[in-house]
Design a protein around this motif. Structure first.
Motif, PDB file in Angstrom:
ATOM      1  N   PHE A   9       0.817  -1.210   0.000  1.00 46.90           N
ATOM      2  CA  PHE A   9       0.000   0.000   0.000  1.00 46.90           C
ATOM      3  C   PHE A   9       0.856   1.268   0.000  1.00 46.90           C
ATOM      4  N   VAL A  10       1.971   1.247   0.696  1.00 51.27           N
ATOM      5  CA  VAL A  10       2.874   2.407   0.692  1.00 51.27           C
ATOM      6  C   VAL A  10       3.441   2.621  -0.716  1.00 51.27           C
ATOM      7  N   CYS A  11       3.892   1.552  -1.343  1.00 47.05           N
ATOM      8  CA  CYS A  11       4.449   1.662  -2.697  1.00 47.05           C
ATOM      9  C   CYS A  11       3.388   2.107  -3.702  1.00 47.05           C
ATOM     10  N   THR A  12       2.177   1.591  -3.551  1.00 44.60           N
ATOM     11  CA  THR A  12       1.100   1.988  -4.453  1.00 44.60           C
ATOM     12  C   THR A  12       0.781   3.469  -4.297  1.00 44.60           C
ATOM     13  N   GLY A  13       0.697   3.944  -3.070  1.00 45.08           N
ATOM     14  CA  GLY A  13       0.406   5.358  -2.840  1.00 45.08           C
ATOM     15  C   GLY A  13       1.478   6.272  -3.384  1.00 45.08           C
ATOM     16  N   LEU A  14       2.733   5.950  -3.118  1.00 47.28           N
ATOM     17  CA  LEU A  14       3.823   6.779  -3.644  1.00 47.28           C
ATOM     18  C   LEU A  14       3.889   6.693  -5.166  1.00 47.28           C
ATOM     19  N   GLY A  15       3.653   5.510  -5.703  1.00 52.42           N
ATOM     20  CA  GLY A  15       3.669   5.340  -7.153  1.00 52.42           C
ATOM     21  C   GLY A  15       2.584   6.160  -7.835  1.00 52.42           C
ATOM     22  N   LEU A  16       1.399   6.207  -7.235  1.00 53.32           N
ATOM     23  CA  LEU A  16       0.329   7.031  -7.804  1.00 53.32           C
ATOM     24  C   LEU A  16       0.707   8.507  -7.776  1.00 53.32           C
ATOM     25  N   SER A  41      12.904   8.716  -0.398  1.00 52.37           N
ATOM     26  CA  SER A  41      12.027   7.655   0.126  1.00 52.37           C
ATOM     27  C   SER A  41      12.718   6.306   0.078  1.00 52.37           C
ATOM     28  N   ALA A  42      13.357   5.989  -1.042  1.00 51.07           N
ATOM     29  CA  ALA A  42      14.017   4.684  -1.186  1.00 51.07           C
ATOM     30  C   ALA A  42      15.179   4.537  -0.203  1.00 51.07           C
ATOM     31  N   VAL A  43      15.941   5.599  -0.010  1.00 51.11           N
ATOM     32  CA  VAL A  43      17.064   5.523   0.928  1.00 51.11           C
ATOM     33  C   VAL A  43      16.565   5.377   2.358  1.00 51.11           C
ATOM     34  N   SER A  44      15.571   6.168   2.724  1.00 49.00           N
ATOM     35  CA  SER A  44      15.093   6.094   4.108  1.00 49.00           C
ATOM     36  C   SER A  44      14.406   4.767   4.402  1.00 49.00           C
ATOM     37  N   PHE A  45      13.592   4.264   3.476  1.00 47.27           N
ATOM     38  CA  PHE A  45      12.987   2.952   3.694  1.00 47.27           C
ATOM     39  C   PHE A  45      14.019   1.839   3.519  1.00 47.27           C
ATOM     40  N   GLY A  46      14.967   2.031   2.620  1.00 50.29           N
ATOM     41  CA  GLY A  46      16.003   1.027   2.403  1.00 50.29           C
ATOM     42  C   GLY A  46      16.915   0.855   3.598  1.00 50.29           C
ATOM     43  N   MET A  47      17.065   1.910   4.398  1.00 52.50           N
ATOM     44  CA  MET A  47      17.886   1.793   5.605  1.00 52.50           C
ATOM     45  C   MET A  47      17.275   0.826   6.608  1.00 52.50           C
ATOM     46  N   LEU A  48      15.985   0.596   6.504  1.00 56.29           N
ATOM     47  CA  LEU A  48      15.349  -0.392   7.370  1.00 56.29           C
ATOM     48  C   LEU A  48      15.866  -1.805   7.081  1.00 56.29           C
ATOM     49  N   ALA A  49      16.379  -2.013   5.886  1.00 53.23           N
ATOM     50  CA  ALA A  49      16.892  -3.332   5.511  1.00 53.23           C
ATOM     51  C   ALA A  49      18.164  -3.694   6.272  1.00 53.23           C
ATOM     52  N   PHE A  50      18.753  -2.738   6.950  1.00 59.23           N
ATOM     53  CA  PHE A  50      20.000  -3.004   7.674  1.00 59.23           C
ATOM     54  C   PHE A  50      19.798  -3.165   9.175  1.00 59.23           C
ATOM     55  N   GLY A  66      10.319  -2.182  -4.110  1.00 61.83           N
ATOM     56  CA  GLY A  66       9.029  -1.748  -4.637  1.00 61.83           C
ATOM     57  C   GLY A  66       9.071  -0.322  -5.146  1.00 61.83           C
ATOM     58  N   LEU A  67       9.691   0.558  -4.390  1.00 59.26           N
ATOM     59  CA  LEU A  67       9.786   1.948  -4.830  1.00 59.26           C
ATOM     60  C   LEU A  67      10.631   2.087  -6.090  1.00 59.26           C
ATOM     61  N   PHE A  68      11.665   1.278  -6.203  1.00 58.06           N
ATOM     62  CA  PHE A  68      12.492   1.320  -7.413  1.00 58.06           C
ATOM     63  C   PHE A  68      11.652   0.984  -8.652  1.00 58.06           C
ATOM     64  N   PHE A  69      10.896  -0.100  -8.580  1.00 61.01           N
ATOM     65  CA  PHE A  69      10.090  -0.501  -9.733  1.00 61.01           C
ATOM     66  C   PHE A  69       8.921   0.452  -9.975  1.00 61.01           C
ATOM     67  N   VAL A  70       8.357   1.004  -8.917  1.00 63.19           N
ATOM     68  CA  VAL A  70       7.279   1.981  -9.061  1.00 63.19           C
ATOM     69  C   VAL A  70       7.802   3.239  -9.743  1.00 63.19           C
ATOM     70  N   TYR A  71       9.004   3.667  -9.373  1.00 60.72           N
ATOM     71  CA  TYR A  71       9.573   4.859 -10.005  1.00 60.72           C
ATOM     72  C   TYR A  71       9.850   4.601 -11.489  1.00 60.72           C
ATOM     73  N   PHE A  73       8.298   2.549 -13.471  1.00 62.38           N
ATOM     74  CA  PHE A  73       7.020   2.522 -14.167  1.00 62.38           C
ATOM     75  C   PHE A  73       6.438   3.923 -14.311  1.00 62.38           C
ATOM     76  N   SER A  74       6.535   4.737 -13.261  1.00 57.97           N
ATOM     77  CA  SER A  74       5.962   6.084 -13.336  1.00 57.97           C
ATOM     78  C   SER A  74       6.717   6.962 -14.329  1.00 57.97           C
ATOM     79  N   SER A  75       8.036   6.828 -14.386  1.00 55.65           N
ATOM     80  CA  SER A  75       8.783   7.620 -15.363  1.00 55.65           C
ATOM     81  C   SER A  75       8.489   7.142 -16.783  1.00 55.65           C
ATOM     82  N   CYS A  76       8.249   5.858 -16.924  1.00 54.69           N
ATOM     83  CA  CYS A  76       7.840   5.303 -18.214  1.00 54.69           C
ATOM     84  C   CYS A  76       6.487   5.882 -18.626  1.00 54.69           C
ATOM     85  N   MET A  77       5.559   5.972 -17.671  1.00 53.61           N
ATOM     86  CA  MET A  77       4.235   6.548 -17.943  1.00 53.61           C
ATOM     87  C   MET A  77       4.354   8.027 -18.291  1.00 53.61           C
TER      88      MET A  77
END
Length: 93
Positions: A9-16, A41-50, A66-71, A73-77
């Motif tokens: 849901f977070v990725c969907t919201g940011l992607g929209l 967003s990707a760096v701050s959420f990605g830091m949770l992976a550590f 998720g944010l990487f792929f959403v970005y 797709f959005s730039s493609c759109m």
């Protein structure tokens, strides 16, 4: 898990948001602003992976990917690439 659903849901919201900005004003300045937003967003959420807590680590990984792929797709759109691909597919039918 439940936490992966929250990440969805977070990725969907940011992607929209990214798509709305790309389609609303497809200028170079808008692309830069959306990229900086994605990056922070990707760096701050990605830091949770550590972290050492497994659930938080999984959420960080899921959100960063998720944010990487959403970005992408959005730039493609925003550039009309996805629209051209679907239009080409419709013409072949």
């Amino acid at each position: 898990t439940f936490f992966h659903a929250l990440c969805f849901f977070v990725c969907t919201g940011l992607g929209l948001d990214y798509v709305i900005f790309h389609l609303g004003n497809p200028s170079l300045r808008t692309r830069r602003v959306v990229f900086v937003s994605f990056l922070t967003s990707a760096v701050s959420f990605g830091m949770l992976a550590f972290t050492s807590f497994p659930v938080t680590r999984a959420m960080g990984t899921a959100l960063a990917l998720g944010l990487f792929f959403v970005y992408l797709f959005s730039s493609c759109m925003g550039r009309g690439v996805c629209g051209k691909l679907s239009a080409t597919h419709e013409e072949k039918r």
